[in-house]
Motif scaffolding. Sequence first.
Motif, mmCIF file in Angstrom:
data_model
loop_
_atom_site.group_PDB
_atom_site.id
_atom_site.type_symbol
_atom_site.label_atom_id
_atom_site.label_comp_id
_atom_site.label_asym_id
_atom_site.label_seq_id
_atom_site.Cartn_x
_atom_site.Cartn_y
_atom_site.Cartn_z
ATOM 1 N N LEU A 47 0.873 -1.174 -0.040
ATOM 2 C CA LEU A 47 0.087 -0.196 0.041
ATOM 3 C C LEU A 47 0.843 1.153 -0.024
ATOM 4 O O LEU A 47 0.603 2.266 -0.848
ATOM 5 N N GLY A 48 1.807 1.209 0.968
ATOM 6 C CA GLY A 48 2.809 2.379 0.992
ATOM 7 C C GLY A 48 3.519 2.507 -0.425
ATOM 8 O O GLY A 48 3.395 3.711 -0.841
ATOM 9 N N LEU A 49 3.899 1.586 -1.090
ATOM 10 C CA LEU A 49 4.319 2.030 -2.533
ATOM 11 C C LEU A 49 3.358 2.570 -3.393
ATOM 12 O O LEU A 49 3.644 3.671 -4.165
ATOM 13 N N ARG A 50 2.168 1.875 -3.294
ATOM 14 C CA ARG A 50 1.160 2.430 -4.298
ATOM 15 C C ARG A 50 0.743 3.781 -4.151
ATOM 16 O O ARG A 50 0.814 4.670 -4.984
ATOM 17 N N PHE A 51 0.871 4.296 -2.592
ATOM 18 C CA PHE A 51 0.340 5.760 -2.423
ATOM 19 C C PHE A 51 1.774 6.596 -2.819
ATOM 20 O O PHE A 51 1.526 7.705 -3.332
ATOM 21 N N LYS A 52 2.914 5.858 -2.873
ATOM 22 C CA LYS A 52 4.107 6.667 -3.285
ATOM 23 C C LYS A 52 4.178 6.915 -4.830
ATOM 24 O O LYS A 52 4.447 8.033 -5.206
ATOM 25 N N LEU A 53 3.778 5.932 -5.510
ATOM 26 C CA LEU A 53 3.379 6.025 -6.893
ATOM 27 C C LEU A 53 2.518 6.837 -7.352
ATOM 28 O O LEU A 53 2.549 7.234 -8.604
ATOM 29 N N LEU A 54 1.492 7.285 -6.688
ATOM 30 C CA LEU A 54 0.283 8.294 -7.040
ATOM 31 C C LEU A 54 0.967 9.665 -7.637
ATOM 32 O O LEU A 54 0.260 10.069 -8.242
ATOM 33 N N LYS A 55 2.254 9.901 -7.047
ATOM 34 C CA LYS A 55 2.819 11.229 -7.519
ATOM 35 C C LYS A 55 2.777 10.938 -9.103
ATOM 36 O O LYS A 55 2.775 12.190 -9.565
ATOM 37 N N ASP A 56 3.181 9.803 -9.511
ATOM 38 C CA ASP A 56 3.039 9.725 -11.052
ATOM 39 C C ASP A 56 1.721 10.208 -11.796
ATOM 40 O O ASP A 56 2.075 10.404 -13.026
ATOM 41 N N ASP A 57 0.730 10.034 -10.873
ATOM 42 C CA ASP A 57 -0.627 10.192 -11.693
ATOM 43 C C ASP A 57 -1.227 11.474 -11.226
ATOM 44 O O ASP A 57 -2.190 11.728 -11.452
ATOM 45 N N ARG A 58 -0.298 12.190 -10.534
ATOM 46 C CA ARG A 58 -1.037 13.336 -9.896
ATOM 47 C C ARG A 58 -1.402 14.376 -11.058
ATOM 48 O O ARG A 58 -2.665 14.985 -10.765
ATOM 49 N N ILE A 59 -0.761 14.615 -12.124
ATOM 50 C CA ILE A 59 -1.496 15.549 -13.303
ATOM 51 C C ILE A 59 -2.876 15.107 -13.543
ATOM 52 O O ILE A 59 -3.807 15.906 -13.680
ATOM 53 N N MET A 60 -2.927 13.775 -13.887
ATOM 54 C CA MET A 60 -3.987 13.280 -14.332
ATOM 55 C C MET A 60 -5.224 13.378 -13.320
ATOM 56 O O MET A 60 -6.337 13.905 -13.681
ATOM 57 N N ILE A 61 -4.686 13.032 -12.131
ATOM 58 C CA ILE A 61 -5.894 13.043 -10.916
ATOM 59 C C ILE A 61 -6.317 14.800 -11.002
ATOM 60 O O ILE A 61 -7.658 14.891 -10.767
ATOM 61 N N ILE A 62 -5.337 15.477 -10.665
ATOM 62 C CA ILE A 62 -5.685 16.879 -10.573
ATOM 63 C C ILE A 62 -6.591 17.393 -11.709
ATOM 64 O O ILE A 62 -7.516 18.087 -11.588
ATOM 65 N N VAL A 63 -6.080 16.914 -12.921
ATOM 66 C CA VAL A 63 -6.972 17.629 -14.263
ATOM 67 C C VAL A 63 -8.388 16.958 -14.340
ATOM 68 O O VAL A 63 -9.316 17.983 -14.650
ATOM 69 N N MET A 64 -8.499 15.802 -14.070
ATOM 70 C CA MET A 64 -9.927 15.260 -14.130
ATOM 71 C C MET A 64 -10.690 15.699 -12.876
ATOM 72 O O MET A 64 -12.043 16.044 -12.929
ATOM 73 N N THR A 65 -10.048 16.019 -11.527
ATOM 74 C CA THR A 65 -10.932 16.848 -10.514
ATOM 75 C C THR A 65 -11.230 18.182 -10.764
ATOM 76 O O THR A 65 -12.337 18.543 -10.458
ATOM 77 N N VAL A 66 -10.477 18.876 -11.572
ATOM 78 C CA VAL A 66 -10.538 20.189 -11.956
ATOM 79 C C VAL A 66 -11.548 20.419 -13.026
ATOM 80 O O VAL A 66 -12.554 21.262 -12.980
ATOM 81 N N MET A 67 -11.418 19.621 -13.862
ATOM 82 C CA MET A 67 -12.396 19.561 -15.219
ATOM 83 C C MET A 67 -13.907 19.217 -14.544
ATOM 84 O O MET A 67 -14.781 20.071 -14.739
#
Lengths: 396, 309
Positions: free
Chosen positions: A5-25
Amino acid sequence: MLNQLGLRFKLLKDDRIMIIVMTVMALALTFIFSSSMSGSYRPSIMVIDQDRTQESRAFIKELQKSRLLDYRQAEEDEAIKQIEQSMAIAGLVVRNGFGEIVHEGGEADLEIIRIKDSVELIQLEGNVRSTFFQFSSKYKTALATVEIIKEIRPDIDEQRVFKETQELSDEYWKNRNPFKLTSTVLSAEKDWAYNPLIHYLIGFTLFFSTFTIVFVGADILKEKQQNTWQRKLVSPVKNTTILLSLLITTFTVGMAQVGLIVIIGNYFLDIVWGMNIGLMLVVFAGFVYTFTAIGLVLGGLAKSFEQLSAFTPIILVASAMLGGTMWPLEIIQSKILLFLANLMPHKWALEIIEQTAAYGLNINNYIVTILVLFGMGTVYLLIGIYLHSARTVRQS
Amino acid sequence: MLDIIDIHKAYNKTKAVEGISFQVKKGEMIGLLGPNGAGKSTAISMIATLFKPDRGEILYQGESIIKNPKVIQSKLGFVPQEIALYPTLTGMDNLKFWGRTYGLKGSHLKEKINEISEIIGIRDRLKERVDKYSGGMKRRLNIGCALLHNPEIIIFDEPTVGIDPQSRNHILNAVKEINRRGATVIYTSHYMEEVEFLCQRICIMDQGKIIASGTKDELIGTIDSDEKTTLKVEGLTEKMIEKMREISYARNLVVSDDSVIFNRKGNHVNYSEIIDAISQEGGKLLSMDVQKPDLEYVFLQLTGRALRD
């Protein structure tokens, strides 16, 4: 598990732009819709006054005070033309004898003309019913008041007393809300009444969240491409732990995004979602769970992240369309499309929120929806696990 | 320690591994040598429990790892051919993650990270993201992640592919050191010199089969081990060449400009007859190069193809 789980949450930073864009959209479209439609979008209703009495005119005037529907009076031919050209969603005919019924008491003879059924018609019926109830109450109160005063002082100006009593009743309705049930329907500012805006807002929230969920879940493909997946498979960590850590992370991200949109919408964009936020989040949890599982299936079908990126938008947009996020399903006539809609999680999530808004919370329907969403998710989950669990790793 | 018994694996209709069998003894370093596509990676992937053979058995300490992969997984270190790291995490984060995956924690994990990063020579770069590393450093970290839990068996699948000679030497020395510390090593490569340098025992693979196995000397002994001899001669004449052809140990003699090339038959011969033939005809021997047979040559003799074809 904690390590995974720790790894997965750490790796979320790689998806941060996509997550932010989708939330902002989702938030941006919510904001645009709420600021452009809220308050100004009122479905038009053509009113045909066949009675042409003082009472019918007063009733129509009362209807025209509605903040939710735009009642426009017209002659019958003109009104029908407007409805046929879709300039108005329905027509309301105030039939001959309306004034007499109001005066004598009894059921008012009102007719709604429509081309097709829509959710707005539920709103129209409710609005007409409550307006008539309010109007006839005020009317009868004024009549009774005139009668009582006339017995004490026969020389009174009946017209003046009648008018002043009605005005007083108006004030009373406005300030005291004597009938709580009716006032809920009438006061559209904060209490909930069906508003198509909500349909689109929930639609956008669901639609954009599916992208985040599927692409975060597709990290499994990134892992396969960077060979860490194979390395994990030969480690002592159980396959179920590896998959579960991915599912938990994806679900958490999806819920965080949906929750953020709901909360920002509620507290900052002044959107009334129509359902207790806690109950609504449970509906969204079922939806996010289902799409987490769908993401697992899509990840299992695609050979690479690039391939997934190519076909996922098509699947997500198509399922959102079928599920009714882009337009209300009430306007769909095709039985095939309506059947397919039942297979889309969007339809179930949207439907329960709208049903609750229109008829109040029906706990049975609510439970059925939750069961359907979680059941659907579990089926997809099993398919996804089947696709991923085979130890034979696809050869590149 | 490890018995591989008649394992088979096919992808669709292509047979990747066709009935290979060999044993791995505790503490030894065994090499699988063969060209690309020989089936080396498929064979070791089955030993690593990445996938099951279609047929055959693999026993670890007498227990089937096909039926119960868990018996070997915690004892095994697997270094895949491809870099299997998280590029956006630091070297330290990668080591921590893989160490914890194998149950290491706390100060023990920290000690192991220090020890392994020293062996693979990346200790001073651990705080950098992996995608900033050179190819050689990634390879070394890739190896390091498989060593943290002191595995009893370590499988290296072509760990030096595509890296510079300096990193390659570093890796080869690290592998030797790991074996010296007691780990059993299975090493695959298509670089003959790596396998020769590292392994006590070698299995030569081609087209999914083991075509020969043994020590280097045993393998060379299995073929007709001629030495390839190249002479550079000043004043080369037809008569001189004719005399050389008559010498019994000079086989397959060919002439190219001022060079004479032949295969020397037999181990206990000297070159006096050749030297006599040159001097008697007035020629002068400028140089002589004798090439002993190696594994490359063995492979060529066995398959008719070069290792890197």
